[in-house]
Write an enzyme that holds these catalytic residues in place. Structure first.
Site, PDB file in Angstrom:
ATOM      1  N   ASP A  28       0.828  -1.204   0.000  1.00 46.15           N
ATOM      2  CA  ASP A  28       0.000   0.000   0.000  1.00 46.15           C
ATOM      3  C   ASP A  28       0.864   1.256   0.000  1.00 46.15           C
ATOM      4  O   ASP A  28       1.926   1.294   0.628  1.00 46.15           O
ATOM      5  CB  ASP A  28      -0.909  -0.011   1.234  1.00 46.15           C
ATOM      6  CG  ASP A  28      -2.087   0.928   1.095  1.00 46.15           C
ATOM      7  OD1 ASP A  28      -2.354   1.390  -0.026  1.00 46.15           O
ATOM      8  OD2 ASP A  28      -2.739   1.208   2.122  1.00 46.15           O
ATOM      9  N   GLY A  29       0.381   2.275  -0.710  1.00 47.56           N
ATOM     10  CA  GLY A  29       1.030   3.577  -0.642  1.00 47.56           C
ATOM     11  C   GLY A  29       1.678   4.045  -1.933  1.00 47.56           C
ATOM     12  O   GLY A  29       2.287   5.129  -1.954  1.00 47.56           O
ATOM     13  N   GLY A  31       0.311   5.192  -4.763  1.00 43.85           N
ATOM     14  CA  GLY A  31      -0.299   6.425  -5.253  1.00 43.85           C
ATOM     15  C   GLY A  31       0.057   7.630  -4.413  1.00 43.85           C
ATOM     16  O   GLY A  31       0.384   8.711  -4.932  1.00 43.85           O
ATOM     17  N   HIS A  45       3.130   3.369  -8.965  1.00 43.32           N
ATOM     18  CA  HIS A  45       3.020   1.935  -9.235  1.00 43.32           C
ATOM     19  C   HIS A  45       4.279   1.408  -9.921  1.00 43.32           C
ATOM     20  O   HIS A  45       4.720   0.286  -9.652  1.00 43.32           O
ATOM     21  CB  HIS A  45       1.787   1.657 -10.092  1.00 43.32           C
ATOM     22  CG  HIS A  45       0.493   1.938  -9.388  1.00 43.32           C
ATOM     23  ND1 HIS A  45       0.165   1.353  -8.186  1.00 43.32           N
ATOM     24  CD2 HIS A  45      -0.558   2.747  -9.715  1.00 43.32           C
ATOM     25  CE1 HIS A  45      -1.023   1.785  -7.790  1.00 43.32           C
ATOM     26  NE2 HIS A  45      -1.480   2.633  -8.703  1.00 43.32           N
ATOM     27  N   TRP A  77     -10.882  -2.593  -9.353  1.00 45.05           N
ATOM     28  CA  TRP A  77     -11.477  -2.215 -10.633  1.00 45.05           C
ATOM     29  C   TRP A  77     -12.265  -0.906 -10.517  1.00 45.05           C
ATOM     30  O   TRP A  77     -12.576  -0.265 -11.533  1.00 45.05           O
ATOM     31  CB  TRP A  77     -12.409  -3.324 -11.135  1.00 45.05           C
ATOM     32  CG  TRP A  77     -11.712  -4.604 -11.479  1.00 45.05           C
ATOM     33  CD1 TRP A  77     -11.705  -5.752 -10.739  1.00 45.05           C
ATOM     34  CD2 TRP A  77     -10.911  -4.884 -12.638  1.00 45.05           C
ATOM     35  NE1 TRP A  77     -10.957  -6.730 -11.357  1.00 45.05           N
ATOM     36  CE2 TRP A  77     -10.461  -6.227 -12.527  1.00 45.05           C
ATOM     37  CE3 TRP A  77     -10.544  -4.131 -13.756  1.00 45.05           C
ATOM     38  CZ2 TRP A  77      -9.657  -6.825 -13.491  1.00 45.05           C
ATOM     39  CZ3 TRP A  77      -9.738  -4.733 -14.721  1.00 45.05           C
ATOM     40  CH2 TRP A  77      -9.296  -6.057 -14.589  1.00 45.05           C
ATOM     41  N   LEU A 134      11.970 -20.263  -4.104  1.00 41.42           N
ATOM     42  CA  LEU A 134      11.113 -19.318  -3.380  1.00 41.42           C
ATOM     43  C   LEU A 134       9.785 -19.185  -4.108  1.00 41.42           C
ATOM     44  O   LEU A 134       9.717 -18.658  -5.217  1.00 41.42           O
ATOM     45  CB  LEU A 134      11.777 -17.943  -3.284  1.00 41.42           C
ATOM     46  CG  LEU A 134      10.918 -16.823  -2.677  1.00 41.42           C
ATOM     47  CD1 LEU A 134      10.558 -17.145  -1.229  1.00 41.42           C
ATOM     48  CD2 LEU A 134      11.636 -15.475  -2.768  1.00 41.42           C
ATOM     49  N   ARG A 185       1.829  -4.872   6.278  1.00 43.77           N
ATOM     50  CA  ARG A 185       1.124  -3.862   5.491  1.00 43.77           C
ATOM     51  C   ARG A 185       1.862  -2.541   5.574  1.00 43.77           C
ATOM     52  O   ARG A 185       2.112  -2.020   6.668  1.00 43.77           O
ATOM     53  CB  ARG A 185      -0.319  -3.671   5.953  1.00 43.77           C
ATOM     54  CG  ARG A 185      -1.029  -2.589   5.125  1.00 43.77           C
ATOM     55  CD  ARG A 185      -2.514  -2.548   5.304  1.00 43.77           C
ATOM     56  NE  ARG A 185      -3.110  -1.613   4.318  1.00 43.77           N
ATOM     57  CZ  ARG A 185      -4.313  -1.738   3.806  1.00 43.77           C
ATOM     58  NH1 ARG A 185      -5.089  -2.747   4.171  1.00 43.77           N
ATOM     59  NH2 ARG A 185      -4.768  -0.874   2.923  1.00 43.77           N
ATOM     60  N   ARG A 191      -5.570  -2.499   8.596  1.00 43.06           N
ATOM     61  CA  ARG A 191      -6.631  -3.422   8.183  1.00 43.06           C
ATOM     62  C   ARG A 191      -6.037  -4.367   7.149  1.00 43.06           C
ATOM     63  O   ARG A 191      -4.948  -4.108   6.616  1.00 43.06           O
ATOM     64  CB  ARG A 191      -7.830  -2.666   7.602  1.00 43.06           C
ATOM     65  CG  ARG A 191      -7.511  -1.739   6.451  1.00 43.06           C
ATOM     66  CD  ARG A 191      -8.762  -1.089   5.882  1.00 43.06           C
ATOM     67  NE  ARG A 191      -8.451  -0.169   4.810  1.00 43.06           N
ATOM     68  CZ  ARG A 191      -8.285   1.147   4.959  1.00 43.06           C
ATOM     69  NH1 ARG A 191      -8.395   1.683   6.167  1.00 43.06           N
ATOM     70  NH2 ARG A 191      -8.019   1.922   3.918  1.00 43.06           N
ATOM     71  N   GLU A 204       0.730 -13.532  12.331  1.00 44.67           N
ATOM     72  CA  GLU A 204       1.067 -12.308  13.045  1.00 44.67           C
ATOM     73  C   GLU A 204       0.933 -11.132  12.068  1.00 44.67           C
ATOM     74  O   GLU A 204       1.021 -11.312  10.851  1.00 44.67           O
ATOM     75  CB  GLU A 204       2.501 -12.373  13.580  1.00 44.67           C
ATOM     76  CG  GLU A 204       2.750 -13.501  14.565  1.00 44.67           C
ATOM     77  CD  GLU A 204       2.051 -13.290  15.898  1.00 44.67           C
ATOM     78  OE1 GLU A 204       1.935 -12.129  16.337  1.00 44.67           O
ATOM     79  OE2 GLU A 204       1.618 -14.288  16.505  1.00 44.67           O
TER      80      GLU A 204
END
Length: 250
Positions: A28-29, A31, A45, A77, A134, A185, A191, A204
């Protein structure tokens, strides 16, 4: 606070001792990172893709066996068409490039809405990287509720009249991956946004304000060190602390 000055060898040993095998990242982050630089969201991105490559390489160096990343959700979307098109184009470009040598790429999610061109590239990537050490799950057009529903529908189609937890787990997109241990996150939100709900039952969590393009190896080390410092009891008792001072179990 986890010790940020652990050497790589100490951290690798802690990973072995804590049995950390599978990390998932909510990336996240992108943008917001771009907007801070007065750039379009698509710029973020693109830089996020470079971070993804570095994260895969660093996790492999640490001895992690599986990484899952949240690339594009079923809800994404709803974003502006220009941004969605840019993400899909970036994905095509990534698939045309050389993947990290250690990565066994697996796309998870509903591939139905994707273009035929993109689906062919995905299959090619999975075929060419099969067997590498991996496992890298790339969640694309992914939603956890949809994943669980899909698993249940598959079991119904197979004629199942009684379903076990193992049945559902074996029909999820992540089947074949180690149990999920840690979700990281970036971006400051606390969240999980419909991501790996079933798999996260005993995982965790680690949340950081760092935006995804800014994530460094040291940030990953901090998250991993935090995980390794925790006591995972899986509903039981900590055997070292389950007795009172007179030796009686509490």
């Amino acid at each position: 606070m986890a010790n940020t000055h652990q050497t790589n060898n100490e951290l690798k040993q802690a990973i072995i001792d804590s049995k950390l095998r599978h990390i998932a990242f909510i990336m996240d982050g992108n943008g917001r990172w771009a907007q801070k630089q007065n750039k379009p969201r698509e710029y973020g991105h693109k830089h996020g893709t470079e971070t993804f490559k570095r994260v895969i390489e660093h996790c492999h160096d640490l001895g992690i066996k599986c990484v899952t990343v949240y690339a594009f959700s079923t809800e994404n979307w709803k974003r502006p068409k220009k941004e969605v098109d840019s993400i899909m184009k970036l994905l095509e470009t990534y698939l045309d490039e050389k993947y990290p040598d250690e990565a066994c790429v697996k796309f998870i999610g509903d591939m139905t809405p994707l273009s035929d061109k993109l689906k062919k590239k995905i299959k090619k990537a999975e075929r060419e990287t099969e067997g590498r050490p991996l496992r890298v799950n790339i969640a694309l057009n992914y939603g956890s509720r949809s994943e669980i529903t899909n698993a249940c529908n598959l079991l119904i189609q197979e004629g199942k009249t009684f379903v076990s937890e193992e049945d559902i787990s074996s029909h999820l997109y992540t089947s074949g991956s180690p149990e999920l241990d840690l979700i990281v996150r970036t971006g400051g939100d606390i969240r999980i946004s419909n991501f790996l709900l079933w798999q996260a039952a005993y995982a965790e969590f680690y949340f950081t304000d760092t935006l995804w393009p800014d994530l460094t190896d040291n940030d990953i080390n901090e998250a991993v060190a935090s995980f390794c410092s925790r006591k995972r009891r899986f509903g039981g008792l900590d055997t070292e602390k389950s007795k009172s001072s007179n030796g009686v179990e509490q």
